[in-house]
Design a protein around this motif. Structure first.
Motif, PDB file in Angstrom:
ATOM      1  N   UNK A   1      51.275  32.779  31.834  1.00  0.00           N
ATOM      2  CA  UNK A   1      50.652  32.579  33.149  1.00  0.00           C
ATOM      3  C   UNK A   1      50.140  33.908  33.707  1.00  0.00           C
ATOM      4  N   UNK A   2      50.956  34.944  33.604  1.00  0.00           N
ATOM      5  CA  UNK A   2      50.541  36.248  34.123  1.00  0.00           C
ATOM      6  C   UNK A   2      49.419  36.842  33.284  1.00  0.00           C
ATOM      7  N   UNK A   3      49.480  36.655  31.986  1.00  0.00           N
ATOM      8  CA  UNK A   3      48.411  37.171  31.120  1.00  0.00           C
ATOM      9  C   UNK A   3      47.070  36.531  31.512  1.00  0.00           C
ATOM     10  N   UNK A   4      47.091  35.226  31.745  1.00  0.00           N
ATOM     11  CA  UNK A   4      45.882  34.509  32.161  1.00  0.00           C
ATOM     12  C   UNK A   4      45.396  35.001  33.524  1.00  0.00           C
ATOM     13  N   UNK A   5      46.334  35.162  34.461  1.00  0.00           N
ATOM     14  CA  UNK A   5      45.972  35.629  35.803  1.00  0.00           C
ATOM     15  C   UNK A   5      45.376  37.033  35.748  1.00  0.00           C
ATOM     16  N   UNK A   6      45.976  37.910  34.959  1.00  0.00           N
ATOM     17  CA  UNK A   6      45.459  39.282  34.856  1.00  0.00           C
ATOM     18  C   UNK A   6      44.068  39.304  34.220  1.00  0.00           C
ATOM     19  N   UNK A   7      43.838  38.435  33.255  1.00  0.00           N
ATOM     20  CA  UNK A   7      42.500  38.347  32.653  1.00  0.00           C
ATOM     21  C   UNK A   7      41.487  37.879  33.689  1.00  0.00           C
ATOM     22  N   UNK A   8      41.891  36.933  34.522  1.00  0.00           N
ATOM     23  CA  UNK A   8      41.023  36.410  35.577  1.00  0.00           C
ATOM     24  C   UNK A   8      40.723  37.490  36.619  1.00  0.00           C
ATOM     25  N   UNK A   9      41.736  38.269  36.992  1.00  0.00           N
ATOM     26  CA  UNK A   9      41.532  39.366  37.938  1.00  0.00           C
ATOM     27  C   UNK A   9      40.632  40.427  37.305  1.00  0.00           C
ATOM     28  N   UNK A  10      40.855  40.727  36.034  1.00  0.00           N
ATOM     29  CA  UNK A  10      40.014  41.693  35.324  1.00  0.00           C
ATOM     30  C   UNK A  10      38.561  41.267  35.256  1.00  0.00           C
ATOM     31  N   UNK A  11      38.333  39.966  35.244  1.00  0.00           N
ATOM     32  CA  UNK A  11      36.972  39.435  35.196  1.00  0.00           C
ATOM     33  C   UNK A  11      36.158  39.855  36.416  1.00  0.00           C
ATOM     34  N   UNK A  12      36.817  39.974  37.582  1.00  0.00           N
ATOM     35  CA  UNK A  12      36.090  40.297  38.815  1.00  0.00           C
ATOM     36  C   UNK A  12      36.210  41.774  39.201  1.00  0.00           C
ATOM     37  N   UNK A  13      36.992  42.534  38.454  1.00  0.00           N
ATOM     38  CA  UNK A  13      37.167  43.956  38.758  1.00  0.00           C
ATOM     39  C   UNK A  13      35.927  44.747  38.339  1.00  0.00           C
TER      40      UNK A  13
END
Length: 151
Positions: free
Chosen positions: A120-132
């Protein structure tokens, strides 16, 4: 906070900063722009901290990316402050320790090890990285904010 506890935390921070000099350690940071504007210690202190952050981000083993205020549809606010720690193979056995997510909380900290939780955290971090922002844009943003707080 008692003086002893403050000194212990400072010692931990110094140790963590020294670890950044180890080229075998890779650090990828995603920071909310809000963190870059959190004025603890006054504007001069913040400007100095931001310059230090930009300096650390220039290390070859460190990536610092900023999630700007105008980033849309990401989980950063929900996820909060967390660390996904992944480990290299052990020297002798070549076994790899499973990843751990460390979540900082107001009332205490959590270490999550179950595969599903880490996922779950890996997915969330990838999603946050997408908009960074990318590293270059992030560095420019950090230095621009530092300039705003220079006295």
């Amino acid at each position: 906070m008692p003086t002893e506890q403050i000194e212990r935390r400072i010692e931990w921070l110094i140790r963590r900063q020294r670890r950044l000099e180890d080229p075998s350690l890779t650090v990828e940071v995603l920071l909310s722009e809000a963190v870059l504007r959190e004025e603890v210690g006054g504007p001069a202190v913040l400007a100095e901290q931001l310059h230090r952050l930009a300096e650390v981000g220039a290390l070859p083993n460190v990536s610092i990316r900023v999630v700007p205020f105008n980033a849309r549809n990401h989980l950063g606010v929900l996820v909060g402050s967390c660390f996904l720690m992944e480990f290299p193979p052990l020297p002798q056995s070549k076994l790899v320790e499973p990843p751990i997510v460390y979540v900082e909380g107001y009332a205490g900290d959590l270490y999550l090890e179950r595969e599903e939780e880490v996922g779950h955290y890996r997915t969330a971090l990838a999603e946050i990285g997408r908009v960074a922002l990318d590293e270059s844009e992030s560095r420019r943003k950090i230095l621009a904010i530092a300039k705003e707080y220079r006295t």
